[in-house]
Design a protein around this motif. Structure first.
Motif, short mmCIF file in Angstrom:
data_model
loop_
_atom_site.label_atom_id
_atom_site.label_comp_id
_atom_site.label_asym_id
_atom_site.label_seq_id
_atom_site.Cartn_x
_atom_site.Cartn_y
_atom_site.Cartn_z
N ALA A 183 43.50 -14.21 45.96
CA ALA A 183 42.74 -14.52 47.16
C ALA A 183 43.20 -13.65 48.34
CB ALA A 183 42.88 -16.00 47.49
N ASP A 184 44.49 -13.48 48.48
CA ASP A 184 45.00 -12.65 49.58
C ASP A 184 44.53 -11.21 49.44
OD1 ASP A 184 46.27 -14.88 50.51
OD2 ASP A 184 48.28 -14.29 49.84
N LEU A 185 44.53 -10.71 48.21
CA LEU A 185 44.05 -9.35 47.97
C LEU A 185 42.58 -9.21 48.36
CD1 LEU A 185 44.36 -6.50 46.76
CD2 LEU A 185 43.78 -7.48 44.53
N LEU A 186 41.76 -10.19 47.97
CA LEU A 186 40.34 -10.12 48.29
C LEU A 186 40.11 -10.19 49.79
CD1 LEU A 186 38.67 -12.26 45.46
CD2 LEU A 186 38.78 -9.77 45.69
N ALA A 196 37.83 -17.67 49.25
CA ALA A 196 37.86 -19.11 49.51
C ALA A 196 37.56 -19.90 48.24
CB ALA A 196 36.84 -19.46 50.60
N PHE A 197 36.69 -19.37 47.40
CA PHE A 197 36.40 -20.04 46.13
C PHE A 197 37.62 -20.04 45.22
CE2 PHE A 197 32.07 -19.45 47.51
CZ PHE A 197 31.40 -20.52 46.97
N LEU A 198 38.31 -18.92 45.18
CA LEU A 198 39.51 -18.86 44.34
C LEU A 198 40.60 -19.79 44.85
CD1 LEU A 198 39.69 -15.02 43.66
CD2 LEU A 198 39.01 -16.81 42.07
N ASP A 199 40.62 -20.02 46.16
CA ASP A 199 41.62 -20.91 46.74
C ASP A 199 41.25 -22.39 46.58
OD1 ASP A 199 43.91 -19.70 47.57
OD2 ASP A 199 43.14 -19.13 49.54
N ALA A 200 39.99 -22.67 46.29
CA ALA A 200 39.52 -24.06 46.25
C ALA A 200 39.73 -24.68 44.88
CB ALA A 200 38.04 -24.13 46.65
N GLN A 201 40.97 -24.82 44.48
CA GLN A 201 41.31 -25.41 43.18
C GLN A 201 41.99 -26.75 43.40
OE1 GLN A 201 40.31 -23.50 40.52
NE2 GLN A 201 39.60 -22.12 42.12
N LEU A 202 41.55 -27.77 42.67
CA LEU A 202 42.16 -29.09 42.79
C LEU A 202 43.12 -29.40 41.65
CD1 LEU A 202 39.25 -31.38 43.97
CD2 LEU A 202 41.28 -30.73 45.24
N ILE A 203 42.72 -29.14 40.43
CA ILE A 203 43.53 -29.47 39.27
C ILE A 203 43.41 -28.38 38.24
CG2 ILE A 203 43.53 -31.98 39.51
CD1 ILE A 203 41.08 -32.12 37.80
N GLY A 204 44.29 -28.39 37.24
CA GLY A 204 44.30 -27.35 36.23
C GLY A 204 43.51 -27.70 34.99
N PHE A 205 43.57 -26.82 34.02
CA PHE A 205 42.86 -26.99 32.76
C PHE A 205 43.82 -26.60 31.66
CE2 PHE A 205 39.12 -26.04 29.91
CZ PHE A 205 38.59 -27.31 29.96
N ASN A 206 43.62 -27.13 30.44
CA ASN A 206 44.65 -27.03 29.41
C ASN A 206 44.58 -25.79 28.53
OD1 ASN A 206 45.94 -29.42 30.09
ND2 ASN A 206 44.50 -30.64 28.91
N ARG A 207 43.45 -25.10 28.50
CA ARG A 207 43.40 -23.96 27.62
C ARG A 207 43.08 -22.69 28.40
NH1 ARG A 207 38.26 -22.32 26.32
NH2 ARG A 207 36.56 -23.74 26.80
N LYS A 208 43.49 -21.57 27.82
CA LYS A 208 43.32 -20.30 28.51
C LYS A 208 41.96 -19.71 28.20
CE LYS A 208 48.27 -19.40 28.40
NZ LYS A 208 49.37 -18.54 27.91
N THR A 209 41.30 -19.17 29.22
CA THR A 209 39.97 -18.64 29.07
C THR A 209 39.85 -17.35 29.87
OG1 THR A 209 39.11 -20.89 28.90
CG2 THR A 209 37.52 -19.16 29.33
#
Length: 348
Positions: A183-186, A196-209
């Motif tokens: 986000a800082d780079l962008l 702002a979208f990349l910063d708007a995270q609430l919780i994680g997810f269990n698998r890599k995509t």
């Protein structure tokens, strides 16, 4: 890291009909905030509503941190977000007259906010030692929103107060920034809205995509936003469920169609010399960010489809009584159909 972004996209893609009616005040607030310079908080409220944040009260007071606060501290956890919402409405004629030490109930059980200064004594209002703008961002008679400079601290205590409630397992008192470096780079490249979208995270997810983001500059997004307030739709149209480095893009055949997280929105790829062109928009900055599961490229224009351009010409902004599409319009009913659960290895 890209896994939490995937969950964010899936939640943004929930249809508005799937969101409980109790979330309507949050979505109303999100729509207002997105048009008032508080995009990060707007996205967070939208995501929380899609995730089923309980909102049984017909009234509420929401304290909205600025985009700068999100930039400095990162996105809030869901408990911290609840801490910024009270089920009671405190109007502009009520909040300034609350006495110092008054407790304000929040949506976070056993946690209250504390009035720490008043206009009559200190000359301004503050809650948890954070100054509150006296002018509301929104007041529709049920929900009122006040701007604050930074996030409230869950561990805030005034002198002589009893110890704070026991810490919530796995949740700190302050936000964190899982996509902070990207986000800082962008932001440094003039893509603060995408950041702002990349910063708007609430919780994680269990698998890599694996994901690829085509980050448009702010001017391009703002030009489109005058015809539509649905920033989330723009973001979904610029994220592909596939890892595509610059070399991968150059290797694509002319005419390749890439699916995105926006239903039926495809990116048509051709090449002009050695430069990939996506929906008639050349890739301007290659491999701005690259990891095992996330690649970001820069574009100077939105990847607007021909269908959308025709629709914009037929429906100019002056003819739209509601000022454009709603903040929650156009959500994808089922993003999972576009996702390969094996990590997209078969794309290569």
């Amino acid at each position: 890291m890209a896994t939490s972004l995937l969950l964010f996209l899936i939640l943004l893609s929930l249809s508005s009909s799937a969101v409980a009616s109790s979330a309507t005040p949050l979505l109303t607030a999100a729509n207002t905030l997105s048009n008032s310079g508080y995009l990060s908080m707007a996205l967070t409220l939208q995501l929380a509503a899609s995730a089923g944040l309980n909102f049984d009260s017909p009234t509420a007071t929401i304290f909205a941190p600025s985009d700068t606060a999100f930039f400095q501290s990162g996105p809030p956890s869901l408990p911290l977000l609840r801490y910024h919402i009270s089920p009671r409405r405190f109007s502009v004629k009520t909040l300034p007259y609350l006495h110092r030490g008054t407790k304000i109930q929040t949506l976070l059980p056993n946690y209250s906010l504390t009035v720490t200064s008043t206009p009559a004594v200190e000359g301004y209002s503050s809650v948890n030692d954070v100054r509150v703008d006296p002018n509301s961002v929104l007041d529709d008679g049920s929900v009122i929103i006040y701007a604050v400079d930074r996030f409230f601290n869950l561990t805030f205590l005034e002198a002589e107060e009893a110890p704070a409630p026991a810490p919530i397992a796995g949740i700190s008192g302050q936000p964190h920034r899982p996509f902070g470096s990207v986000a800082d780079l962008l932001r440094s490249k003039g893509c603060s809205i995408m950041a702002a979208f990349l910063d708007a995270q609430l919780i994680g997810f269990n698998r890599k995509t694996a994901l690829t983001v085509f980050a448009a500059v702010d001017d391009a997004v703002e030009d489109y936003a005058r015809n539509s307030s649905d920033y989330s739709e723009i973001f979904r149209q610029h994220v592909v469920p596939r890892l595509l480095t610059w070399q991968d893009l150059v290797a694509l055949d002319d005419g390749t169609m890439l699916p995105t997280f926006e239903e039926e929105f495809m990116i048509h790829v051709i090449k002009m010399g050695d430069v990939p062109v996506l929906n008639d928009v050349p890739v301007a900055d290659q491999d701005l960010y690259q990891s095992r599961f996330l690649v970001v490229h820069g574009v100077n224009h939105l990847l607007t489809s021909q269908k959308q351009m025709v629709r914009q010409e037929e429906d100019p902004v002056g003819d739209q009584e509601d000022g454009g599409a709603g903040f929650t319009d156009g959500f994808v009913a089922n993003v999972a159909d576009q996702i390969n659960p094996q990590g997209f290895d078969d794309y290569h």
